[in-house]
Design an enzyme around this catalytic site. Structure first.
Site, PDB file in Angstrom:
ATOM      1  N   THR A 144       0.840  -1.202   0.000  1.00 14.53           N
ATOM      2  CA  THR A 144       0.000   0.000   0.000  1.00 14.53           C
ATOM      3  C   THR A 144       0.874   1.250   0.000  1.00 14.53           C
ATOM      4  O   THR A 144       1.965   1.259   0.589  1.00 14.53           O
ATOM      5  CB  THR A 144      -0.961   0.021   1.210  1.00 14.53           C
ATOM      6  N   SER A 179      -0.895   3.243  10.836  1.00 18.35           N
ATOM      7  CA  SER A 179      -1.780   2.330  11.564  1.00 18.35           C
ATOM      8  C   SER A 179      -1.052   0.992  11.693  1.00 18.35           C
ATOM      9  O   SER A 179      -0.033   0.778  11.025  1.00 18.35           O
ATOM     10  CB  SER A 179      -3.099   2.099  10.811  1.00 18.35           C
ATOM     11  N   TYR A 181      -2.250  -1.821  10.662  1.00 20.57           N
ATOM     12  CA  TYR A 181      -2.399  -2.472   9.353  1.00 20.57           C
ATOM     13  C   TYR A 181      -1.261  -2.046   8.420  1.00 20.57           C
ATOM     14  O   TYR A 181      -0.571  -2.878   7.819  1.00 20.57           O
ATOM     15  CB  TYR A 181      -3.767  -2.124   8.733  1.00 20.57           C
ATOM     16  N   HIS A 182      -1.049  -0.726   8.299  1.00 20.78           N
ATOM     17  CA  HIS A 182       0.001  -0.253   7.387  1.00 20.78           C
ATOM     18  C   HIS A 182       1.380  -0.728   7.846  1.00 20.78           C
ATOM     19  O   HIS A 182       2.249  -1.033   7.029  1.00 20.78           O
ATOM     20  CB  HIS A 182      -0.041   1.278   7.267  1.00 20.78           C
ATOM     21  N   LYS A 185       2.060  -4.069   6.582  1.00 22.52           N
ATOM     22  CA  LYS A 185       2.427  -4.083   5.158  1.00 22.52           C
ATOM     23  C   LYS A 185       3.913  -3.731   4.983  1.00 22.52           C
ATOM     24  O   LYS A 185       4.581  -4.269   4.106  1.00 22.52           O
ATOM     25  CB  LYS A 185       1.574  -3.092   4.357  1.00 22.52           C
TER      26      LYS A 185
HETATM   27  N1  LIG Z   1      -8.905  -2.138  -1.685  1.00 22.48           N
HETATM   28  C1  LIG Z   1      -7.995  -1.179  -1.665  1.00 22.48           C
HETATM   29  O1  LIG Z   1      -8.290  -0.014  -1.892  1.00 22.48           O
HETATM   30  C2  LIG Z   1      -6.564  -1.517  -1.343  1.00 22.48           C
HETATM   31  C3  LIG Z   1      -5.606  -0.490  -1.369  1.00 22.48           C
HETATM   32  C4  LIG Z   1      -4.280  -0.797  -1.107  1.00 22.48           C
HETATM   33  C5  LIG Z   1      -3.911  -2.092  -0.818  1.00 22.48           C
HETATM   34  N2  LIG Z   1      -4.860  -3.074  -0.771  1.00 22.48           N
HETATM   35  C6  LIG Z   1      -4.433  -4.446  -0.456  1.00 22.48           C
HETATM   36  O2  LIG Z   1      -4.956  -5.323  -1.423  1.00 22.48           O
HETATM   37  C7  LIG Z   1      -5.295  -6.564  -0.826  1.00 22.48           C
HETATM   38  C8  LIG Z   1      -6.730  -6.929  -1.153  1.00 22.48           C
HETATM   39  O3  LIG Z   1      -7.585  -5.911  -0.661  1.00 22.48           O
HETATM   40  P1  LIG Z   1      -9.155  -6.033  -0.763  1.00 22.48           P
HETATM   41  O4  LIG Z   1      -9.682  -4.659  -0.702  1.00 22.48           O
HETATM   42  O5  LIG Z   1      -9.510  -6.911  -1.894  1.00 22.48           O
HETATM   43  O6  LIG Z   1      -9.473  -6.747   0.612  1.00 22.48           O
HETATM   44  P2  LIG Z   1     -10.590  -7.858   0.905  1.00 22.48           P
HETATM   45  O7  LIG Z   1     -10.701  -7.966   2.377  1.00 22.48           O
HETATM   46  O8  LIG Z   1     -11.825  -7.595   0.142  1.00 22.48           O
HETATM   47  O9  LIG Z   1      -9.903  -9.164   0.340  1.00 22.48           O
HETATM   48  C9  LIG Z   1      -8.939  -9.878   1.051  1.00 22.48           C
HETATM   49  C10 LIG Z   1      -9.405 -11.322   1.110  1.00 22.48           C
HETATM   50  O10 LIG Z   1      -8.389 -12.091   1.766  1.00 22.48           O
HETATM   51  C11 LIG Z   1      -9.027 -13.055   2.595  1.00 22.48           C
HETATM   52  N3  LIG Z   1      -8.070 -13.429   3.651  1.00 22.48           N
HETATM   53  C12 LIG Z   1      -7.564 -12.671   4.647  1.00 22.48           C
HETATM   54  N4  LIG Z   1      -6.737 -13.398   5.419  1.00 22.48           N
HETATM   55  C13 LIG Z   1      -6.719 -14.658   4.901  1.00 22.48           C
HETATM   56  C14 LIG Z   1      -6.055 -15.856   5.256  1.00 22.48           C
HETATM   57  N5  LIG Z   1      -5.264 -15.915   6.325  1.00 22.48           N
HETATM   58  N6  LIG Z   1      -6.269 -16.966   4.498  1.00 22.48           N
HETATM   59  C15 LIG Z   1      -7.089 -16.928   3.410  1.00 22.48           C
HETATM   60  N7  LIG Z   1      -7.748 -15.814   3.013  1.00 22.48           N
HETATM   61  C16 LIG Z   1      -7.556 -14.685   3.761  1.00 22.48           C
HETATM   62  C17 LIG Z   1     -10.268 -12.347   3.124  1.00 22.48           C
HETATM   63  O11 LIG Z   1     -11.261 -13.242   3.533  1.00 22.48           O
HETATM   64  C18 LIG Z   1     -10.690 -11.494   1.922  1.00 22.48           C
HETATM   65  O12 LIG Z   1     -11.675 -12.146   1.135  1.00 22.48           O
HETATM   66  C19 LIG Z   1      -5.018  -6.438   0.662  1.00 22.48           C
HETATM   67  O13 LIG Z   1      -3.750  -6.994   0.944  1.00 22.48           O
HETATM   68  C20 LIG Z   1      -4.978  -4.943   0.872  1.00 22.48           C
HETATM   69  O14 LIG Z   1      -4.119  -4.616   1.917  1.00 22.48           O
HETATM   70  C21 LIG Z   1      -6.177  -2.810  -1.027  1.00 22.48           C
END
Ligand SMILES: NC(=O)c1ccc[n+]([C@@H]2O[C@H](COP(=O)([O-])OP(=O)(O)OC[C@H]3O[C@@H](n4cnc5c(N)ncnc54)[C@H](O)[C@@H]3O)[C@@H](O)[C@H]2O)c1
Length: 382
Positions: A144, A179, A181-182, A185
């Site tokens: 991120t 945070s 979370y960050h 990452k």
């Molecule tokens: N959506 C955004 O705007 C955004 C921005 C920057 C970074 N990201 C990163 O992109 C990635 C995906 O984001 P997203 O928005 O699709 O999130 P999301 O929560 O919709 O999808 C993540 C999926 O991973 C699954 N998951 C989590 N831990 C798990 C585990 N231990 N085993 C199996 N499955 C697991 C969850 O059930 C979920 O369905 C994340 O790593 C997030 O940090 C997202």
């Protein structure tokens, strides 16, 4: 290619599976339904009902004739992950499977601990499974832009050359998260950098900004193929949240002065960036970092855009500056570089009025499902 998508039930994971499948690649999606369960537990479920993964894979097959394999399980369990790598033999793995919410990670000690262990052990397991099964397999990891924080200097793509006492070297760009979370990452990036140096893994770490939208060539095929679309304070991203707030007649929740500036991108461009990274992989022993954004906005600018688009559609959108529950700079310098993905071939979809209208119209269809209680709860950083 044979691709494993980890986090296939997610906002980005499901559209990514379809994107690869539609282009003729073999796809296995893995998820443990953490996000669905957490959203249910916290009473902040997604706006649009999404069938479970087996059902969605059936719909995909019905419509396209293509197969997406699904496996339900937790990537923290090493034997489970290892056996998926052994049987599927992927050429690349897209790693989305993390706890992705900053507010969630700040709700309690237990949620902070879960975030750190889930995210770090997941990343560690993937690196180990690849090392055991096929070190050539390319890891595409979602990082991120929040890893960099808001430094008072230009943000480079991942690396910074530093001259110190007359000598030069290249280091990971300084990171300072806002945070837990960050922070997880940042630690993921460090872990991957260690394994790249030690085991010569191939890794692309995508520093992504907040994503908006819900439409891709594949999600548009059938309403049952839409991914989760969150608008709540915990799992929603800001533009999606503001549009739902506008439709619900809820004043837009601008935190503090609203000068917080970030890089954003359309869901369609996440698909492109991940795909372009997969078909042009990192070299063995390379940690390749791209800043995955297409334009930058302050929160105030986004709120104004949503207000204008909403008012043009007949809403009376109001903006409310509320006390910032987070600890962050509300006015700051922000100048990230983001040319690497353009050089790989990214053709950006910018935030136009048309794009906003598209999101408004989808949200309007599901407005009866908006839970006003979930919009803002004020999860505090203090
Ligand atoms: N959506 C955004 O705007 C955004 C921005 C920057 C970074 N990201 C990163 O992109 C990635 C995906 O984001 P997203 O928005 O699709 O999130 P999301 O929560 O919709 O999808 C993540 C999926 O991973 C699954 N998951 C989590 N831990 C798990 C585990 N231990 N085993 C199996 N499955 C697991 C969850 O059930 C979920 O369905 C994340 O790593 C997030 O940090 C997202």
């Amino acid at each position: 290619m044979r691709i494993i998508v980890l986090g296939v039930d997610g906002y980005l994971g499901w559209p990514t599976c379809m994107y690869f499948s539609q282009r003729g690649h073999e796809v296995l999606g893995i998820d443990n339904y953490f996000r669905r369960n957490a959203a249910q537990e916290l009473d902040c479920e997604a706006l649009i009902p999404t069938p479970n993964l087996a059902q969605r894979a059936r719909v995909w097959k019905e419509i396209t004739g293509r197969e997406i394999k699904i496996s339900i399980g937790d990537i923290i369990k090493y034997e489970f992950l290892l056996s998926a790598f052994r049987t599927f033999e992927p050429d690349a793995v897209v790693h989305y499977a993390e706890q992705p919410s900053a507010p969630y990670s700040m709700m309690s000690r237990d949620k902070a601990a879960f975030t750190v262990s889930n995210n770090l052990i997941g990343t560690l397991n993937i690196a180990n499974a690849i090392h055991e099964v096929n070190p050539e397999c390319h890891i595409i990891k979602l990082g991120t832009m929040g890893e960099y924080g808001t430094p008072n200097i230009d943000i480079e793509e991942g690396w910074l050359e530093i001259e110190h006492n007359g000598r030069k070297d290249k280091f990971l760009f300084p990171r300072q998260a806002s945070s837990i979370y960050h922070t997880s990452k940042i630690q993921d990036t460090d872990l991957l950098w260690f394994y790249v140096r030690t085991w010569d893994l191939r890794v692309t770490d995508l520093m992504q900004g907040p994503v908006y939208g819900i439409s891709t060539g594949e999600t548009d095929l059938d309403g049952r193929l839409l991914p989760n679309f969150h608008y709540d304070e915990i799992f929603g991203t800001v533009l999606n949240r503001f549009i739902v707030q506008a439709v619900a007649g809820y004043p837009l929740t601008v935190y503090g002065k609203g000068g917080q500036t970030r890089g954003y991108l359309n869901l369609k461009d996440t698909m492109q960036c991940v795909y372009l990274s997969a078909i042009q992989p990192a070299r063995a022993g390379e940690l390749r970092i791209f800043n995955q954004v297409t334009e930058t906005f302050s929160v105030n600018e986004l709120a104004e855009k949503v207000k204008d688009a909403g008012n043009a559609l007949g809403y009376e959108v109001k903006i409310n500056s509320i006390e910032n529950p987070r600890k962050e700079k509300e006015e700051h310098y922000y100048n990230p570089k983001y040319t690497g993905l353009l050089e790989l071939g990214l053709k950006p979809h910018y935030l136009t009025d048309e794009v906003m209208k598209g999101i408004f119209s989808l949200v309007e269809r599901y407005r009866g499902r908006i839970n006003r209680e979930a919009i803002f709860r004020g999860i505090k950083w203090k």
